[in-house]
Write a protein that holds these residues in place. Structure first.
Motif, PDB file in Angstrom:
ATOM      1  N   TRP A 515      32.318  44.502  46.889  1.00 18.40           N
ATOM      2  CA  TRP A 515      33.528  43.705  47.341  1.00 18.40           C
ATOM      3  C   TRP A 515      33.914  44.153  48.547  1.00 18.40           C
ATOM      4  O   TRP A 515      34.726  43.698  49.020  1.00 18.40           O
ATOM      5  CB  TRP A 515      34.496  43.841  46.175  1.00 18.40           C
ATOM      6  CG  TRP A 515      35.719  42.749  46.340  1.00 18.40           C
ATOM      7  CD1 TRP A 515      36.976  43.156  46.610  1.00 18.40           C
ATOM      8  CD2 TRP A 515      35.694  41.479  46.166  1.00 18.40           C
ATOM      9  NE1 TRP A 515      37.669  42.072  46.702  1.00 18.40           N
ATOM     10  CE2 TRP A 515      36.909  41.004  46.277  1.00 18.40           C
ATOM     11  CE3 TRP A 515      34.524  40.398  45.807  1.00 18.40           C
ATOM     12  CZ2 TRP A 515      37.176  39.608  46.367  1.00 18.40           C
ATOM     13  CZ3 TRP A 515      34.948  39.105  45.652  1.00 18.40           C
ATOM     14  CH2 TRP A 515      36.252  38.660  45.792  1.00 18.40           C
ATOM     15  N   SER A 516      33.230  45.091  49.134  1.00 20.21           N
ATOM     16  CA  SER A 516      33.899  45.867  50.371  1.00 20.21           C
ATOM     17  C   SER A 516      33.646  44.628  51.694  1.00 20.21           C
ATOM     18  O   SER A 516      34.652  44.798  52.525  1.00 20.21           O
ATOM     19  CB  SER A 516      33.402  47.039  50.684  1.00 20.21           C
ATOM     20  OG  SER A 516      33.384  48.065  49.862  1.00 20.21           O
ATOM     21  N   ASP A 517      32.772  43.851  51.800  1.00 18.25           N
ATOM     22  CA  ASP A 517      32.547  42.939  52.910  1.00 18.25           C
ATOM     23  C   ASP A 517      33.870  41.976  53.197  1.00 18.25           C
ATOM     24  O   ASP A 517      33.960  41.409  51.959  1.00 18.25           O
ATOM     25  CB  ASP A 517      31.225  42.319  52.883  1.00 18.25           C
ATOM     26  CG  ASP A 517      30.826  41.562  53.976  1.00 18.25           C
ATOM     27  OD1 ASP A 517      30.389  42.334  55.134  1.00 18.25           O
ATOM     28  OD2 ASP A 517      31.022  40.594  54.113  1.00 18.25           O
ATOM     29  N   TYR A 518      34.086  41.633  54.233  1.00 19.01           N
ATOM     30  CA  TYR A 518      35.137  40.414  54.275  1.00 19.01           C
ATOM     31  C   TYR A 518      34.715  39.396  53.778  1.00 19.01           C
ATOM     32  O   TYR A 518      35.603  38.556  53.170  1.00 19.01           O
ATOM     33  CB  TYR A 518      35.279  40.499  55.910  1.00 19.01           C
ATOM     34  CG  TYR A 518      36.563  39.552  56.213  1.00 19.01           C
ATOM     35  CD1 TYR A 518      37.877  39.861  55.994  1.00 19.01           C
ATOM     36  CD2 TYR A 518      36.231  38.175  56.573  1.00 19.01           C
ATOM     37  CE1 TYR A 518      38.649  38.925  56.429  1.00 19.01           C
ATOM     38  CE2 TYR A 518      37.287  37.290  56.829  1.00 19.01           C
ATOM     39  CZ  TYR A 518      38.525  37.339  56.731  1.00 19.01           C
ATOM     40  OH  TYR A 518      39.519  36.656  56.960  1.00 19.01           O
ATOM     41  N   GLY A 555      35.982  46.960  41.689  1.00 17.36           N
ATOM     42  CA  GLY A 555      36.057  45.622  42.273  1.00 17.36           C
ATOM     43  C   GLY A 555      34.631  44.979  42.299  1.00 17.36           C
ATOM     44  O   GLY A 555      34.573  43.876  43.113  1.00 17.36           O
ATOM     45  N   THR A 556      33.523  45.868  42.301  1.00 17.82           N
ATOM     46  CA  THR A 556      32.194  45.205  42.463  1.00 17.82           C
ATOM     47  C   THR A 556      32.141  43.919  41.472  1.00 17.82           C
ATOM     48  O   THR A 556      32.347  44.290  40.356  1.00 17.82           O
ATOM     49  CB  THR A 556      31.152  46.366  42.262  1.00 17.82           C
ATOM     50  OG1 THR A 556      31.285  47.510  43.022  1.00 17.82           O
ATOM     51  CG2 THR A 556      29.790  45.699  42.386  1.00 17.82           C
ATOM     52  N   THR A 746      42.999  52.465  43.138  1.00 13.87           N
ATOM     53  CA  THR A 746      42.211  51.975  41.467  1.00 13.87           C
ATOM     54  C   THR A 746      43.114  50.492  41.257  1.00 13.87           C
ATOM     55  O   THR A 746      42.494  50.146  40.193  1.00 13.87           O
ATOM     56  CB  THR A 746      42.827  53.182  40.726  1.00 13.87           C
ATOM     57  OG1 THR A 746      44.462  52.834  40.550  1.00 13.87           O
ATOM     58  CG2 THR A 746      42.463  54.555  41.054  1.00 13.87           C
ATOM     59  N   HIS A 747      43.922  49.958  41.853  1.00 18.57           N
ATOM     60  CA  HIS A 747      44.681  48.741  41.764  1.00 18.57           C
ATOM     61  C   HIS A 747      43.797  47.654  42.047  1.00 18.57           C
ATOM     62  O   HIS A 747      43.357  47.730  43.463  1.00 18.57           O
ATOM     63  CB  HIS A 747      46.212  48.849  42.293  1.00 18.57           C
ATOM     64  CG  HIS A 747      46.955  47.871  41.675  1.00 18.57           C
ATOM     65  ND1 HIS A 747      46.777  46.362  41.877  1.00 18.57           N
ATOM     66  CD2 HIS A 747      47.983  47.898  40.594  1.00 18.57           C
ATOM     67  CE1 HIS A 747      47.628  45.840  41.333  1.00 18.57           C
ATOM     68  NE2 HIS A 747      48.425  46.575  40.459  1.00 18.57           N
ATOM     69  N   PRO A 748      43.791  46.524  41.313  1.00 16.08           N
ATOM     70  CA  PRO A 748      42.868  45.164  41.702  1.00 16.08           C
ATOM     71  C   PRO A 748      43.407  44.892  43.274  1.00 16.08           C
ATOM     72  O   PRO A 748      42.557  44.246  44.034  1.00 16.08           O
ATOM     73  CB  PRO A 748      43.126  44.358  40.838  1.00 16.08           C
ATOM     74  CG  PRO A 748      43.392  45.206  39.499  1.00 16.08           C
ATOM     75  CD  PRO A 748      44.322  46.432  39.980  1.00 16.08           C
TER      76      PRO A 748
END
Length: 846
Positions: A515-518, A555-556, A746-748
Motif C-alpha cells: 500500500w506504500s505506492d501513491y 495496510g497491505t 499502526t492506525h489505518p
C-alpha cells in the motif's frame, strides 16, 4: 515616451453600447480597413455583452486568416475541451523567422551558450488575460488590444510590429470564463440594472472565478495540477518572454492597481532586487501616463501579493522576465453602482486596453535592457547557486516509486536539471538508495526555482499574507530530501523514471499489493470495479513471495485466490492488466502461513468495502476544498463521487452511501429532520470525513464532542492607531504554512506511510485538543513543528497542543476530522493518502 494616441478625456460614467467603439477605446486612431474590429466581427460593441470564449477564439482565428501579421496556435485543451490558444502578432518578416527568434531567446536564457546580439533581437512580450473567469473585462480587452496592434496605423503600432513579437493569451481560464459569461448575459436587464443586489452581480455557487474543478488557476503556475497551466508553462519555457501581463478585477468600489506591489512584504525572496527597485519602476511610469491621459484613478504599492511563485505575475519574475499584475474595479456584470457612480463594463475594459498598450510601449522602449536582464538573471542564478553552501539537494522515497516519478517530472516541467544518484548515502536523517534517489545541483540556471522547491522560509518582512506564506514543493510531495555539500551526480535525466514489473508466474494461494505506492488506492478501486474481492491486512507480516522472504507493512492488500467470483485465469488476467496500467508490483505467495507476524486468514484481515461517496456542495461550502476533493478522486483514483447541493440534502438517503464528505463550510441550512437522519446514519455505521470548520459545525450540533484548545492570551494594547488595524489583526491568521506532524503508523489513517513524521499544510486557526480517547488521535504535531511559513507565537503555542486528525466515534460509526488540508491545491501528494485511507479504511478507524 511616445504619445501613441490622441486621447480625449472622457467621463468616468459610461453605459455600454452608447458610444462608437473607435472613439471610446481608440480616439483619433486610424485602422487598416481590411482587419475587422471586434464590433464588426461580433455584431455588437465590446462592452455590450460578455463575449463567449468560442467567439473570442473565432475572432482570433479571423485575424490570423485575414492578415499575414498574425499566427494562431492551439497549445492544449481545458478539462472541458476548450482550446488553449496563443495569437502571435509581428511583422511578416519576424513571423517568417519565428523559430529562429525563439531559439535565439532560448540561447539568451542559457548562460552556457554565447550571448546573442540583443540589439538585433525583437522584444518578446506575452499578454495574458482572464485567469479568473468572473473578472471578465480583460478577455474583452484582449480582443481590442490584438486588433489595435494588428490594424492600427499609428507609429507606435508599426514600430511594435517591426521590433516585437507579441503573444496574446485571451483567456487563461476558458471554462470559468464561459460559466460567468452565461450567468451575466442570461441575467442582463434592458436597460442594465446597476443595483449591486441584482442577480446579475451575484453569481450562483461556485461562481466563474475557478476552472472546471473549482481551482484558482492563478495559484497553479507552480503546482501545475491542471492542463491549462501545464500547457502554458510548457509554452512559456519555449519562449522566456521579457514581459508577461496578468489582468484581474477587484471590488467595484476600487479604482485601478498596477505594480509595484507592497515593498518587501509582498515580494518573493528569490527574485533579484533589480526587478522590484528598477524594472517595475521603469514600467510603472508608462501605466501612470496612459491612465492619466484618460483621467482614470489608480494606486500602487499596496495590498496585492507578489510573493507566491504560483501567480501569473510572479512566476515570470523567477524566470528572468517581468511579471505584471493589473487590477481593475469590476462591474461584475454590465453596469454596477459604485461609490463614484455607476461603473460600466466598457469602462473597465478600456482601462485594461490602455495598460495593454502601455505595456507594449514600455517593453519596446526597454527591449535591449530586458534582453540584457534575461541573460543577467540566469548568469547570476548559476553564480549564486555555486556560492550556496548546499551544493546539491538529494531526494527520493525508497518506498514509493510513483511519487518519486511524479516529483521528478514536476521538477523537469519547471526546467530544473535532475541527475541520477549512483551511491547509497545518509543525509538529513534519511537514507537515500542508489536508483531510488536523485540529485539536484544548486549551480544551475534554475537555481531560484530550486530554492522554491527545497528551501524552508521562516523569516518575513511582513506578517500579513494575501495567500500562502509557505510553498516548499518537496514538502508538498512528502519527499525526503536533504542539502549536501559533497555529493557527486550521475547522468542527467531526460525523462522521469518509470517502473515496470514482471507479473508472477505459477499458481498463487493469494496475491499481495504493498500500500506504500501513491497509486495503490487507484489500483484498489480498479480491482473493486472489476469485481475482484480485496481484503486488507491490519498488521505487519513477512511472507514468502517470488522475491523470497518479503516484509510487508500494515495496510497491505490481499487478493485471496479462493474467494473470487472470477475464474483463476480471468483473475490473473485482470490483475496483470491493472498492475501494468497502474504501475503496481504484484506479489504472489503459495501459502497462507506467513514466516513472521499474522497469517493471511487472521481475524486482523478484513474485506475492503467498495466506497460509495457523497459530498455536499453549494452555498456555504468552500468550493476550493470541495474542488480539491473532487479532483483528487477523479484524477488520481478514477472514483465517481456524488456532488449534492446543500439544499437538496433533505432528499438524500444516506444509507445508500458509505461515506459523507463535508468540506469546510457552514451547514446550518440542513433541516432538523436531515440532522436527525445524519446522526442516525452515523450511529449505525456511517463514516463522515469532515474538514476544519465543518467539524466545528458537527461539534456545535453535538454530533461529536471535541474540545477547542484554550490558552492564556497575551494581553493586547487597550488602544492602537486605526491605521495599523489590518496589520495587527492580520498577523493573527494562519494564511498557509507547513508543519511537521507525528503519525501513529499502526492506525489505518497512516497505512502506506513508512516514517513516523510527515509534513502537513495548515491554513486555518482552528485548534482542537487531542481526543480524550488515547487511541483516537493518530496524527498530532511534533514538539517543534514549524517547517516553513508564518505563524504568530500565540498560534504556535496553540498548535503545539492541537491535533491534526481526530477520529470521533458516534455509535457504530465515526467522524474523521481533518484540521489541516491534505489535498491543498491538488499538489499535496504527500498527504493525499491520509484522505484516501479515510475513504477506503474509514470503517476500521474507531
Amino acid at each position: 515616451m511616445k504619445k501613441p494616441l490622441l486621447i480625449l478625456l472622457l467621463g468616468f460614467i459610461m453605459a455600454a453600447g452608447s458610444f462608437a467603439q473607435s472613439s471610446y477605446y481608440f480616439p483619433g486612431e486610424s485602422f487598416d480597413p481590411s482587419i475587422p474590429s471586434p464590433e464588426e466581427f461580433l455584431g455588437y460593441p465590446i462592452g455590450e455583452w460578455h463575449t463567449r470564449y468560442d467567439l473570442i477564439v473565432k475572432y482570433y482565428e479571423k485575424l490570423a486568416e485575414v492578415s499575414d501579421l498574425a499566427e494562431l496556435k492551439t497549445i492544449g485543451y481545458t478539462h472541458e475541451h476548450r482550446p488553449k490558444i496563443i495569437l502571435t502578432i509581428a511583422s511578416s518578416t519576424l513571423l517568417g523567422n519565428l523559430e529562429e527568434i525563439r531559439l535565439a531567446q532560448l540561447q539568451l536564457a542559457d548562460p552556457s551558450q554565447p550571448k546573442p546580439d540583443v540589439s538585433a533581437m525583437p522584444s518578446i512580450m506575452h499578454l495574458g488575460y482572464g485567469v479568473h473567469g468572473n473578472e471578465p473585462s480583460s478577455a474583452e480587452a484582449a480582443m481590442l488590444s490584438a486588433y489595435w496592434l494588428l490594424a492600427s496605423q499609428s507609429e507606435l503600432a508599426q514600430n511594435l510590429r517591426k521590433n516585437a513579437v507579441v503573444h496574446f493569451d485571451p483567456t487563461v481560464n476558458p471554462d470559468g470564463r464561459d460559466r460567468h459569461s452565461q450567468w451575466a448575459n442570461s441575467n442582463k436587464g434592458f436597460p442594465p440594472v446597476a443595483d449591486p443586489l441584482d442577480r446579475e452581480h451575484n453569481e450562483a455557487w461556485p461562481g466563474g472565478r475557478t476552472n472546471h474543478y473549482w481551482f484558482d488557476l492563478n495559484r497553479d503556475w507552480l503546482p501545475l495540477a491542471h492542463p491549462e497551466s501545464q500547457v502554458k508553462i510548457a509554452w512559456y519555457h519555449d519562449w522566456y518572454p521579457n514581459v508577461t501581463t496578468d489582468f484581474h478585477e477587484m471590488g467595484t468600489d476600487g479604482t485601478y492597481f498596477f505594480e509595484p506591489t507592497k515593498p518587501y512584504g509582498s515580494e518573493n525572496p528569490v527574485v533579484p532586487r533589480k526587478n522590484y527597485d528598477d524594472i517595475n519602476v521603469r514600467f510603472a511610469k508608462y501605466f501612470a501616463e496612459y491612465l492619466d491621459e484618460i483621467g482614470s484613478l489608480y494606486w500602487t504599492k499596496e495590498v496585492f501579493d507578489n510573493s507566491y511563485p504560483g501567480y501569473g505575475s510572479t512566476y515570470p519574475d523567477i524566470q528572468g522576465g517581468l511579471g505584471l499584475v493589473f487590477e481593475q474595479a469590476s462591474s461584475r456584470g454590465h453596469l454596477q453602482a459604485s461609490q463614484r457612480g455607476d461603473i460600466s463594463f466598457a469602462f473597465t475594459i478600456r482601462n485594461h486596453v490602455r495598460s495593454s498598450i502601455a505595456t507594449m510601449e514600455a517593453g519596446l522602449d526597454n527591449r535591449e535592457y530586458m534582453h540584457d536582464y534575461l541573460r543577467e538573471f540566469f548568469q547570476t542564478a548559476v553564480s549564486e547557486g555555486a556560492k550556496d553552501p548546499a551544493k546539491n539537494y538529494v531526494f527520493g522515497d525508497q518506498f514509493d516509486p510513483s511519487r518519486n516519478s511524479l516529483f521528478v517530472k514536476f521538477l523537469m516541467d519547471h526546467k530544473i536539471k535532475v541527475y541520477e544518484n549512483n551511491a547509497d548515502l545518509s543525509a538529513g536523517g534519511y537514507d537515500f538508495k542508489s536508483g531510488k534517489s536523485w540529485i539536484v545541483p544548486t549551480s544551475q540556471p534554475q537555481y531560484r526555482m530550486v530554492r522554491t522547491m527545497f528551501e524552508d522560509v521562516k523569516e518575513f518582512a511582513d506578517s500579513v499574507f494575501y495567500d500562502a506564506s509557505a510553498w516548499t514543493m518537496a514538502r508538498a510531495y512528502g519527499m525526503p530530501f536533504a542539502a549536501n555539500t559533497t555529493v557527486k551526480t550521475g547522468n542527467l535525466l531526460t525523462e522521469a523514471p518509470s517502473q515496470d514489473y514482471d507479473f508472477p508466474t505459477g499458481k498463487a494461494y493469494a496475491y499481495l499489493i504493498d500500500w506504500s505506492d501513491y497509486y495503490a488506492p487507484k489500483m484498489l478501486f480498479d480491482l473493486q470495479e472489476a469485481g475482484v474481492h480485496v481484503e486488507v491486512i491490519n498488521r505487519p507480516f513477512t511472507s514468502k513471495t517470488q522475491d523470497g522472504e518479503t516484509k510487508f507493512s500494515a495496510g497491505t492488500l490481499i487478493i485471496p485466490s479462493g474467494f473470487q467470483k472470477l475464474e483463476t485465469a480471468e483473475l490473473k488476467d485482470v490483475l496483470e492488466k491493472l498492475a501494468k496500467k497502474n504501475k503496481q508490483k504484484i506479489y504472489a505467495t503459495t501459502s497462507g502461513m506467513n514466516l513472521e507476524g499474522i497469517d493471511l486468514g487472521s481475524n486482523l484481515v478484513g474485506s475492503v468495502t467498495i466506497p460509495k461517496v457523497i459530498m455536499v456542495v453549494g452555498d456555504g461550502v468552500s468550493s476550493y476544498e470541495a474542488g480539491e476533493i473532487w479532483y483528487l478522486l477523479d484524477s488520481q483514483v478514477g472514483m465517481p463521487i456524488s456532488k449534492v447541493n446543500s439544499d437538496d440534502m433533505g432528499r438524500v438517503n444516506l444509507f445508500d452511501y458509505t461515506t459523507l464528505i463535508l468540506a469546510s463550510g457552514n451547514y446550518n441550512s440542513f433541516s432538523e429532520n436531515f440532522q436527525n437522519h445524519l446522526k442516525d446514519w452515523i450511529s449505525r455505521g456511517g463514516t463522515v470525513i469532515s474538514m476544519k470548520s465543518a467539524s466545528l459545525w458537527l461539534n456545535d450540533k453535538e454530533i461529536i464532542k471535541e474540545e477547542l484548545v484554550e490558552t492564556e492570551e497575551t494581553p493586547e494594547p487597550e488602544s492602537l492607531p486605526y491605521a495599523v488595524q489590518r496589520d495587527f489583526e492580520g498577523a493573527k491568521s494562519v494564511g498557509g504554512s507547513i508543519y511537521m506532524a507525528a503519525l501513529d503508523l499502526t492506525h489505518p489513517i497512516a497505512y502506506g506511510y513508512q516514517r513516523e513524521t510527515l509534513p502537513v499544510y495548515r491554513n486555518s486557526t482552528i485548534f482542537i485538543k487531542p481526543s480524550k480517547d488515547k487511541y483516537l488521535t493518530p496524527i498530532r504535531y511534533t514538539e517543534n513543528p514549524l517547517l516553513g511559513g508564518y505563524i504568530s507565537d500565540s498560534n504556535l503555542e496553540k498548535l503545539a497542543q492541537s491535533a491534526s486528525v481526530i477520529i470521533s466515534p458516534v455509535g457504530r460509526g465515526r467522524v474523521i476530522n481533518f484540521y489541516d488540508n491534505p489535498n491543498f491545491r491538488g499538489t499535496w501528494f504527500g498527504t493525499n493518502k491520509l484522505f484516501l485511507n479515510a475513504i477506503f479504511f474509514g470503517d476500521m478507524m474507531d
